[in-house]
Design a protein around this motif. Structure first.
Motif, short mmCIF file in Angstrom:
data_model
loop_
_atom_site.label_atom_id
_atom_site.label_comp_id
_atom_site.label_asym_id
_atom_site.label_seq_id
_atom_site.Cartn_x
_atom_site.Cartn_y
_atom_site.Cartn_z
N TRP A 136 39.82 47.11 37.28
CA TRP A 136 40.55 45.85 37.17
C TRP A 136 41.91 46.10 36.51
O TRP A 136 42.08 47.08 35.79
N THR A 137 42.84 45.21 36.76
CA THR A 137 44.09 45.19 36.01
C THR A 137 44.33 43.76 35.56
O THR A 137 43.82 42.81 36.18
N HIS A 138 45.07 43.60 34.48
CA HIS A 138 45.30 42.24 34.01
C HIS A 138 46.59 42.16 33.20
O HIS A 138 47.14 43.18 32.76
N VAL A 139 47.04 40.94 33.01
CA VAL A 139 48.14 40.64 32.09
C VAL A 139 47.60 39.66 31.06
O VAL A 139 46.63 38.95 31.32
N HIS A 140 48.21 39.65 29.87
CA HIS A 140 47.72 38.72 28.85
C HIS A 140 48.85 38.33 27.91
O HIS A 140 49.93 38.94 27.91
N ILE A 273 45.26 47.14 42.29
CA ILE A 273 45.48 47.17 40.84
C ILE A 273 46.71 47.98 40.45
O ILE A 273 47.20 47.85 39.32
N ASP A 274 47.23 48.81 41.35
CA ASP A 274 48.44 49.58 41.03
C ASP A 274 49.71 48.92 41.54
O ASP A 274 50.80 49.48 41.39
N ASP A 275 49.59 47.75 42.12
CA ASP A 275 50.75 47.06 42.69
C ASP A 275 51.50 46.32 41.59
O ASP A 275 51.14 45.19 41.21
N GLN A 276 52.54 46.94 41.05
CA GLN A 276 53.26 46.36 39.92
C GLN A 276 54.02 45.09 40.31
O GLN A 276 54.19 44.18 39.50
N GLU A 277 54.50 45.06 41.56
CA GLU A 277 55.20 43.86 42.00
C GLU A 277 54.26 42.66 42.03
O GLU A 277 54.64 41.55 41.66
N LEU A 278 53.04 42.90 42.48
CA LEU A 278 52.05 41.82 42.49
C LEU A 278 51.71 41.39 41.07
O LEU A 278 51.57 40.19 40.79
N THR A 279 51.58 42.37 40.19
CA THR A 279 51.29 42.04 38.78
C THR A 279 52.40 41.19 38.19
O THR A 279 52.14 40.17 37.52
N LYS A 280 53.65 41.56 38.47
CA LYS A 280 54.79 40.79 37.95
C LYS A 280 54.79 39.37 38.53
O LYS A 280 54.97 38.40 37.80
N PHE A 281 54.54 39.29 39.83
CA PHE A 281 54.50 37.97 40.47
C PHE A 281 53.39 37.10 39.86
O PHE A 281 53.62 35.93 39.52
N GLN A 282 52.21 37.67 39.70
CA GLN A 282 51.09 36.88 39.18
C GLN A 282 51.34 36.46 37.73
O GLN A 282 50.99 35.34 37.33
N HIS A 283 51.95 37.35 36.95
CA HIS A 283 52.22 36.99 35.55
C HIS A 283 53.23 35.85 35.48
O HIS A 283 53.08 34.89 34.71
N GLU A 284 54.28 35.94 36.29
CA GLU A 284 55.29 34.87 36.31
C GLU A 284 54.67 33.54 36.74
O GLU A 284 54.97 32.48 36.18
#
Length: 359
Positions: A136-140, A273-284
């Protein structure tokens, strides 16, 4: 012991692990000022942020390399157990100690029990292993909220509001149009809403690369007094798990001071889980959604605060989980206040008559 308006015999998210280091950090929790810091062995500790001498905030003091906490008003010093080990240049040591709070540091989160330490039961914490699961990957983070935490709780237990508050991100007409199933297991309140063959809201369309129609699951669990976890699954219509995309959202609903709340959050996924662009989009997007909630809840807070008469509210079917959540917290609070009364009466009975007469 003073009665409280918050449940204190329960776990709250006090901080994320990466927030706490060797710097003294103050955070109000259930109207109590708490000072978090790490000892030399990196274990985290939390003490009441009031020096027993003249109540000066210890978080304004200093922490030395040996883990001794010094009050910077008159120089009281406390060891890692919170026991006073000296004061300034005075030879004798005052009999003083700090209140230390039970803590559990797990999966990158620091959980605090602000009530009776003898009742702190680690087994009451929900499973948060996905926060550190390599699959898993996550932002918090944490967002300040100037509204009472019960308003946030009801917001999370009735996601019907997504249709109206979040139409450009996670909501659409299908959410409000789909009923929920609610279950209660002990203190825990759970709900589920399964939307089949619906239009994909913008967040899920981009997050999952899906086009409509999709199937969407919302399964939420409230662990009173202050933990909520939402399990989200999205799949192309006609498919079933495990083909779907899985996400989880954790909220720590932690009362701060007065009618203010620490709105902790974590958003995780088990795909790309390694897609940093997706992580940034989801966090925003997560922060945008939370800001929409903050705007609504702070407006709601004003209305509740200026309506002390407590006029009867209108409720609908989708309120059921929120009403069960209210009831669960009310039962915990009533139980805690009853125990406090009993404890106060027992303590009063032990005070010798000569002492009470001299006050």
């Amino acid at each position: 012991m003073t009665l409280t308006q918050y449940v204190r015999n329960g776990w709250y998210l006090g901080a994320w692990s990466d927030e706490i280091g060797r710097t003294l950090t103050q955070r109000w929790i259930t109207d109590i000022p708490v000072c978090f810091y790490r000892l030399p062995d990196q274990t985290v500790t939390a003490v009441e942020d009031r020096c027993p001498h003249r109540k000066y905030p210890l978080s304004l003091g200093h922490l030395n390399d040996e883990g001794t906490l010094q009050c910077d008003y008159h120089g009281y010093r406390f060891d890692g157990q919170g026991v006073c080990v000296g004061v300034a240049e005075q030879a004798d040591r005052p009999k003083a100690a700090l209140r230390r709070f039970p803590l559990v540091e797990r999966d990158g989160a620091i959980w605090i029990w602000p009530g009776d330490p003898d009742l702190a039961d680690e087994s009451l914490l929900p499973d948060t292993s996905w926060l550190t699961d390599p699959g898993w990957t996550h932002v918090h983070g944490v967002v300040p909220l100037k509204a009472r935490h019960m308003l946030l709780l009801e917001n999370l237990l009735d996601l019907t509001h997504e249709t109206f508050l979040h139409p450009t991100t996670i909501g659409n007409a299908a959410v409000a149009a789909t009923p929920i199933d609610v279950t209660v297991d002990g203190d825990r309140v759970s709900f589920s809403r399964h939307m089949i063959g619906i239009e994909a809201p913008p967040f899920y369309e981009k997050s999952c690369g899906l086009t409509s129609p999709v199937d969407r699951w919302q399964d939420g669990d409230f662990y009173p007094p202050g933990i909520f976890i939402l399990n989200i699954r999205v799949a192309a219509t006609g498919t079933e798990e495990p083909e779907g995309f899985h996400m989880k959202v954790l909220y720590g609903l932690t009362p701060a001071r007065g009618n203010e709340t620490h709105d902790f959050y974590a958003l995780g996924r088990d795909y790309l889980i390694d897609d940093q662009e997706l992580t940034k989009f989801q966090h925003e997007q997560q922060l945008a959604v939370m800001q929409e909630d903050v705007y609504a809840l702070e407006a709601q807070e004003v209305m509740y605060a200026t309506d002390p008469g407590g006029k009867a509210e209108s409720s609908i079917k989708s309120d059921l989980a929120a009403l069960r959540g209210r009831r669960a917290v009310a039962k915990m609070l009533a139980r805690e206040q009853r125990e406090q009364h009993e404890q106060s009466e027992q303590q009063g009975a032990r005070i010798p008559r000569s002492r009470t007469a001299s006050v």
